[in-house]
Design a protein around this motif. Sequence first.
Motif, PDB file in Angstrom:
ATOM      1  N   VAL A  87       0.841  -1.199   0.000  1.00 36.30           N
ATOM      2  CA  VAL A  87       0.000   0.000   0.000  1.00 36.30           C
ATOM      3  C   VAL A  87       0.877   1.250   0.000  1.00 36.30           C
ATOM      4  CG1 VAL A  87      -1.762   1.288   1.260  1.00 36.30           C
ATOM      5  CG2 VAL A  87      -1.905  -1.208   1.117  1.00 36.30           C
ATOM      6  N   ALA A  88       1.921   1.248   0.827  1.00 35.28           N
ATOM      7  CA  ALA A  88       2.831   2.397   0.872  1.00 35.28           C
ATOM      8  C   ALA A  88       3.481   2.621  -0.491  1.00 35.28           C
ATOM      9  CB  ALA A  88       3.894   2.184   1.944  1.00 35.28           C
ATOM     10  N   GLU A  89       3.844   1.534  -1.157  1.00 35.75           N
ATOM     11  CA  GLU A  89       4.465   1.650  -2.475  1.00 35.75           C
ATOM     12  C   GLU A  89       3.489   2.232  -3.492  1.00 35.75           C
ATOM     13  OE1 GLU A  89       6.221  -1.414  -5.818  1.00 35.75           O
ATOM     14  OE2 GLU A  89       6.543  -1.852  -3.712  1.00 35.75           O
ATOM     15  N   ALA A  90       2.244   1.782  -3.453  1.00 33.96           N
ATOM     16  CA  ALA A  90       1.245   2.301  -4.389  1.00 33.96           C
ATOM     17  C   ALA A  90       0.970   3.777  -4.147  1.00 33.96           C
ATOM     18  CB  ALA A  90      -0.050   1.499  -4.268  1.00 33.96           C
ATOM     19  N   LEU A  91       1.069   4.200  -2.901  1.00 30.48           N
ATOM     20  CA  LEU A  91       0.879   5.613  -2.575  1.00 30.48           C
ATOM     21  C   LEU A  91       2.103   6.443  -2.910  1.00 30.48           C
ATOM     22  CD1 LEU A  91      -0.924   5.257   0.863  1.00 30.48           C
ATOM     23  CD2 LEU A  91      -1.917   6.155  -1.234  1.00 30.48           C
ATOM     24  N   GLY A  92       3.186   5.789  -3.304  1.00 28.32           N
ATOM     25  CA  GLY A  92       4.395   6.508  -3.648  1.00 28.32           C
ATOM     26  C   GLY A  92       5.162   6.992  -2.440  1.00 28.32           C
ATOM     27  N   LEU A  93       4.975   6.339  -1.291  1.00 27.51           N
ATOM     28  CA  LEU A  93       5.631   6.795  -0.072  1.00 27.51           C
ATOM     29  C   LEU A  93       7.077   6.332  -0.027  1.00 27.51           C
ATOM     30  CD1 LEU A  93       2.963   6.262   2.707  1.00 27.51           C
ATOM     31  CD2 LEU A  93       3.570   8.341   1.526  1.00 27.51           C
ATOM     32  N   THR A  94       7.947   7.236   0.340  1.00 25.54           N
ATOM     33  CA  THR A  94       9.334   6.912   0.615  1.00 25.54           C
ATOM     34  C   THR A  94       9.595   7.298   2.058  1.00 25.54           C
ATOM     35  OG1 THR A  94       9.924   7.421  -1.664  1.00 25.54           O
ATOM     36  CG2 THR A  94      11.715   7.281  -0.083  1.00 25.54           C
ATOM     37  N   ASP A  95       9.965   6.334   2.868  1.00 29.47           N
ATOM     38  CA  ASP A  95      10.194   6.612   4.284  1.00 29.47           C
ATOM     39  C   ASP A  95      11.510   5.963   4.688  1.00 29.47           C
ATOM     40  OD1 ASP A  95       8.590   7.599   6.879  1.00 29.47           O
ATOM     41  OD2 ASP A  95       9.786   5.838   7.379  1.00 29.47           O
ATOM     42  N   HIS A  96      12.438   6.784   5.206  1.00 27.80           N
ATOM     43  CA  HIS A  96      13.746   6.274   5.580  1.00 27.80           C
ATOM     44  C   HIS A  96      13.831   5.864   7.042  1.00 27.80           C
ATOM     45  CE1 HIS A  96      15.112   7.114   1.715  1.00 27.80           C
ATOM     46  NE2 HIS A  96      16.027   8.041   1.927  1.00 27.80           N
ATOM     47  N   THR A  97      12.778   6.089   7.807  1.00 28.47           N
ATOM     48  CA  THR A  97      12.857   5.821   9.237  1.00 28.47           C
ATOM     49  C   THR A  97      12.637   4.336   9.511  1.00 28.47           C
ATOM     50  OG1 THR A  97      10.508   6.122   9.681  1.00 28.47           O
ATOM     51  CG2 THR A  97      11.872   8.105   9.641  1.00 28.47           C
ATOM     52  N   ALA A  98      12.855   3.961  10.770  1.00 24.45           N
ATOM     53  CA  ALA A  98      12.660   2.572  11.174  1.00 24.45           C
ATOM     54  C   ALA A  98      11.223   2.308  11.627  1.00 24.45           C
ATOM     55  CB  ALA A  98      13.625   2.218  12.304  1.00 24.45           C
ATOM     56  N   ARG A  99      10.343   3.308  11.527  1.00 28.93           N
ATOM     57  CA  ARG A  99       8.975   3.093  11.994  1.00 28.93           C
ATOM     58  C   ARG A  99       8.253   2.150  11.030  1.00 28.93           C
ATOM     59  NH1 ARG A  99       6.051   8.939  10.677  1.00 28.93           N
ATOM     60  NH2 ARG A  99       6.864   9.150   8.560  1.00 28.93           N
ATOM     61  N   PRO A 100       7.267   1.400  11.522  1.00 28.49           N
ATOM     62  CA  PRO A 100       6.549   0.448  10.678  1.00 28.49           C
ATOM     63  C   PRO A 100       5.815   1.169   9.541  1.00 28.49           C
ATOM     64  CG  PRO A 100       6.069   0.082  13.008  1.00 28.49           C
ATOM     65  CD  PRO A 100       6.788   1.387  12.918  1.00 28.49           C
ATOM     66  N   PRO A 101       5.613   0.488   8.401  1.00 34.80           N
ATOM     67  CA  PRO A 101       4.887   1.108   7.284  1.00 34.80           C
ATOM     68  C   PRO A 101       3.492   1.575   7.671  1.00 34.80           C
ATOM     69  CG  PRO A 101       5.933  -0.931   6.578  1.00 34.80           C
ATOM     70  CD  PRO A 101       6.119  -0.855   8.053  1.00 34.80           C
ATOM     71  N   ARG A 102       2.835   0.871   8.595  1.00 34.21           N
ATOM     72  CA  ARG A 102       1.491   1.272   9.025  1.00 34.21           C
ATOM     73  C   ARG A 102       1.508   2.687   9.595  1.00 34.21           C
ATOM     74  NH1 ARG A 102      -2.576  -2.015  11.043  1.00 34.21           N
ATOM     75  NH2 ARG A 102      -1.767  -3.416   9.448  1.00 34.21           N
ATOM     76  N   GLU A 103       2.500   2.956  10.399  1.00 33.78           N
ATOM     77  CA  GLU A 103       2.624   4.283  11.006  1.00 33.78           C
ATOM     78  C   GLU A 103       2.840   5.348   9.934  1.00 33.78           C
ATOM     79  OE1 GLU A 103       5.621   6.165  14.292  1.00 33.78           O
ATOM     80  OE2 GLU A 103       5.068   4.053  14.549  1.00 33.78           O
ATOM     81  N   THR A 104       3.654   5.012   8.952  1.00 36.82           N
ATOM     82  CA  THR A 104       3.905   5.939   7.844  1.00 36.82           C
ATOM     83  C   THR A 104       2.626   6.200   7.057  1.00 36.82           C
ATOM     84  OG1 THR A 104       6.147   5.059   7.666  1.00 36.82           O
ATOM     85  CG2 THR A 104       5.330   6.332   5.801  1.00 36.82           C
ATOM     86  N   LEU A 105       1.855   5.147   6.807  1.00 39.32           N
ATOM     87  CA  LEU A 105       0.592   5.296   6.077  1.00 39.32           C
ATOM     88  C   LEU A 105      -0.370   6.218   6.827  1.00 39.32           C
ATOM     89  CD1 LEU A 105      -0.059   1.597   4.964  1.00 39.32           C
ATOM     90  CD2 LEU A 105       0.412   3.535   3.463  1.00 39.32           C
ATOM     91  N   LEU A 106      -0.504   5.996   8.103  1.00 38.29           N
ATOM     92  CA  LEU A 106      -1.436   6.809   8.892  1.00 38.29           C
ATOM     93  C   LEU A 106      -1.026   8.274   8.897  1.00 38.29           C
ATOM     94  CD1 LEU A 106      -2.019   4.381  11.892  1.00 38.29           C
ATOM     95  CD2 LEU A 106      -3.648   4.957  10.098  1.00 38.29           C
ATOM     96  N   ALA A 107       0.289   8.519   9.000  1.00 37.18           N
ATOM     97  CA  ALA A 107       0.761   9.904   9.001  1.00 37.18           C
ATOM     98  C   ALA A 107       0.548  10.556   7.642  1.00 37.18           C
ATOM     99  CB  ALA A 107       2.240   9.944   9.387  1.00 37.18           C
ATOM    100  N   HIS A 108       0.819   9.825   6.574  1.00 35.80           N
ATOM    101  CA  HIS A 108       0.709  10.384   5.228  1.00 35.80           C
ATOM    102  C   HIS A 108      -0.736  10.692   4.854  1.00 35.80           C
ATOM    103  CE1 HIS A 108       1.594  10.992   0.965  1.00 35.80           C
ATOM    104  NE2 HIS A 108       0.607  10.166   0.694  1.00 35.80           N
ATOM    105  N   LEU A 109      -1.651   9.838   5.272  1.00 36.59           N
ATOM    106  CA  LEU A 109      -3.048   9.970   4.854  1.00 36.59           C
ATOM    107  C   LEU A 109      -3.895  10.787   5.826  1.00 36.59           C
ATOM    108  CD1 LEU A 109      -3.631   6.293   3.672  1.00 36.59           C
ATOM    109  CD2 LEU A 109      -3.379   8.303   2.215  1.00 36.59           C
ATOM    110  N   ALA A 110      -3.293  11.278   6.888  1.00 34.17           N
ATOM    111  CA  ALA A 110      -4.061  11.897   7.973  1.00 34.17           C
ATOM    112  C   ALA A 110      -4.980  13.005   7.494  1.00 34.17           C
ATOM    113  CB  ALA A 110      -3.112  12.415   9.050  1.00 34.17           C
TER     114      ALA A 110
END
Length: 730
Positions: A87-110
Amino acid sequence: MRRHQRDGGPADGNLPQELDAFVGRSVELADLARALDAARLVTVTGAGGVGKSRLAARAAALRVPRDGVRRVELAPVRDPRFVDHAVAEALGLTDHTARPPRETLLAHLAERQLLLLLDGFEHLVDACAELVGALLRTLPGLRVLAAGRRPLGVPGERVFPLAPLGEDEAVELFTGRAALHDVPVTDDRDVRALCRRLDGIPLAIELAAGRLRALSPGQLLERLDDRFRLLADGGPDASPESPPRTGPGAPPPRHRTLRLAIGWSHELCTPRERLLWARLSVFAGRFDLEAVEYVCAGHGLDADDVLDVLTELLAQSVIAREETPAGVRYRMLDTVREYGADWLEATGDAARLRRRHRDWYLGLATWCELDWFSPRQDEVAARVEAELPNLRHALEHCLTEPEEAHLGQYLAGSLWFCWAGCGRLAEGRHWLEQVVELDSGHDRSRLKALWVLGYVAILQGDRVSALAALRECREEAERCGDAAAVAYAEHRTGCLALVTDDMPRAERLLRSALERYEEIGELNSNVLMGRVELAMTRAFQGDLPGAVRMCEDVRRICEDHGERWTRTYALYVLAYAAWADGDPARARALLGDCLTGAHAFHDLLGSVLAVELLALVTVVEGDAAEAAVLQGAAGRMWRSVGLPLFGSAYYNAPHQLCETTARQRLGDEPYEEYVREGARLVREAAVSRALERPLDAMPSPREPARYAAASPQTHEPAASRTRKGGETAG
């Protein structure tokens, strides 16, 4: 060369282009639109081949919310743990941190209003249901349209069962597809009977239309009737594709119709076409001709014949052809792939084909790693992105076969440029942590995976894990006499010292590593990055002329070899020196080049460093408001990179100088407002804003040269402190 945009790109989405006409379904489209208005989760269900994906994509294209539509293709994903990554890849998300992808998704889509289209999830239903439920509970602006053979079972889900085409629409589809094959259809009675026999299932109809070059509709109908009668009468249906006709495990009638229609189409294939069909099922996602020729040739199928046979399968709608940024690719629909996989297992050749598949993608990774340091770097980045589903499949194969553990270690390590250079740190960490735990008996493969793991952990800001991996790599490499692994471990330990402000130690380790590289004749992007990092230690300690000499040398070597990724970091150091020398115009030009290169490779670290320094250049040029906007944009980007400016006083000094100057000129409240404006910019918008500011619009008075390289302790120019006889200690 810019590749497709990721992380907050424009709201046009990533829906596939329709290569042929969309037939009928006007009533279903209207009903589906109403369902999407009434519910935040709608799942289109139905048998394989009934047209769920096509209808969902068309409905999504007609209902685009403010922030667009994003389609997630889940069929190539085998491991449920990769659903969030997909899902993160389809959204085009690039995240360099060690946080889980779920956390990145929630932050990006907030704060976004987005429609997420999940396609082909049935083999991952539990993981998808858990993710969708979590997203919908947290994100009020998100709607989900799913397409699969069964519902997700999430509370609030509206299920939209999709029936096959009506007779008139089925006939329209058949005649339209026949026209694509330049075959006129005149016998409406046979066509209608054929479409009824195929239960109006679009995939079955398209497979039948693909046979019109050899058979008339009447002949197709006669052969199909014979096939159905044979099975209904209890004839020889023990082939692997044939499901049981009765009992608790019997499939729905229409699914059986599709399987029989595919089986009938399979029977009409020549032996070579059947063989290739079965062998193509080992691929995950899309594949190219070169891969097919290597993996599928031999044992009854000559390599010289593969293209001709592939072309026949294309003409018969068994496979589809697509244009991608990495060139022409082919794909099979899931139902057709499953059918081929059954036949491959029945032949007893599946294990050999999986090994062939693994070998091809091992070779591809090796080629890509070598060609990363070449003028083909952009091509490599596009190629590895297109091949990720198959590379993952090869890694999974290595992890499930104990005797192939060393190949998994080699593959995960060889893809360092994908993990570190193309913005896929989280995925790289996932694979690397798995492979280093394996006892492969091959020291070199594991040592490479270890230093790459350490490098990825540094970029994610996980210093403890980085140090542990690099220390183990160094000790084991010295024990077994692996000079290359010793050099890489020492290099990355020096990089860790650099970002933790221990400049003397960083310089000592980096110099030692570079000497080791020279002794073993190593020259590649990593080696040049080591030289840039050494130049950074000199710049931070006040030796700007020395840093410039090193980076100009790196820049020349990069340009000689067509290397662009490491070159961006050399440009960053040169821009830092130009700013320190009081030449903001040159600094801006260098940073524009740097930012363009880093952004093209989805390198968030390189991008945000450039934006940070551009903010300082902007305030030096007299535009404090725009500088504050860029600082706000950089602050948002750091959330996807890790600890802002590594928590380093040295990297933070230009940021602090910019903020202090901007606050003095604007006042605290206006400064904070401009920062908030910048923080609202998604990465694509922030990069565009930083790059597109025309030079002739800059304020004319240039700041005096007092804005030179500041130490972390004082804003006194470092160059002037050097002239007074002292270097800045780390």
